[in-house]
Motif scaffolding. Sequence first.
Motif, PDB file in Angstrom:
ATOM      1  N   PRO B  11       0.849  -1.195   0.000  1.00 17.54           N
ATOM      2  CA  PRO B  11       0.000   0.000   0.000  1.00 17.54           C
ATOM      3  C   PRO B  11       0.881   1.241   0.000  1.00 17.54           C
ATOM      4  N   SER B  12       0.392   2.318  -0.631  1.00 17.23           N
ATOM      5  CA  SER B  12       1.162   3.564  -0.651  1.00 17.23           C
ATOM      6  C   SER B  12       1.206   4.172   0.752  1.00 17.23           C
ATOM      7  N   TYR B  13       0.103   4.004   1.487  1.00 17.40           N
ATOM      8  CA  TYR B  13      -0.004   4.523   2.849  1.00 17.40           C
ATOM      9  C   TYR B  13      -0.747   3.464   3.654  1.00 17.40           C
ATOM     10  N   PRO B  14      -0.566   3.444   4.983  1.00 19.49           N
ATOM     11  CA  PRO B  14      -1.273   2.420   5.767  1.00 19.49           C
ATOM     12  C   PRO B  14      -2.791   2.608   5.659  1.00 19.49           C
ATOM     13  N   THR B  15      -3.499   1.553   5.291  1.00 25.17           N
ATOM     14  CA  THR B  15      -4.969   1.611   5.203  1.00 25.17           C
ATOM     15  C   THR B  15      -5.559   1.364   6.592  1.00 25.17           C
TER      16      THR B  15
END
Lengths: 118, 118
Positions: B11-15
């Motif tokens: 993921p690009s950022y933590p979901t």
Amino acid sequence: MNKIDMSAAEPSYPTPYYAVIFSSTLTAEDPAYQATAAQMETLAEQQPGYLGIETARSGMQGITISYWQTLEAIKTWKAQLEHQTAQQRGRDFWYQHYRVRIAKVERDYEFTADPAQG
Amino acid sequence: MNKIDMSAAEPSYPTPYYAVIFSSTLTAEDPAYQATAAQMETLAEQQPGYLGIETARSGMQGITISYWQTLEAIKTWKAQLEHQTAQQRGRDFWYQHYRVRIAKVERDYEFTADPAQG
């Protein structure tokens, strides 16, 4: 000074609904890619749970967002046979990189300029 | 045949995180709009909870998606003073129409082409 026309500030679709945010970098310009993308858009429109699509591209960088009623509809579309073939061709030839985000749309509002005040 | 490189499929950022999907139609090309858009991007980067931004434009149709850690961060950014001024200028002069969608990103994955198999 334009005000937001709240009478027109309706959600585009009843919330909550789902968005597939597809952000891509192409390897090169390719008319076959354009043709397949157009075909996939037509095919998506025929899927159950499809709501709409938005797309924009700056050079090799593209953003396509499709909107769906449910996560189940997204899963079914992802698994659709011709779409599977197109996805594979995308990975083999067209995309240098892509990112897919599945998101639940919780709010949705719009602004339309008042032409009389333009 | 390229395979999805799962080692890079992070993921690009933590979901979960949040997306503001801003879909707009401009009234006309305007260098002042471009300058303000660039300023707002720089300003957004300095806000708490900011994660990233993606943008693409086809003619007058644009899509800009900004990503945020929380709904609270989005609310704070929307209310930021210079941003408020820019939003008002957008409604007064630059936008024929826009739609804002606030969405919770639940999944996020990527594909990167293997250059060795290009």
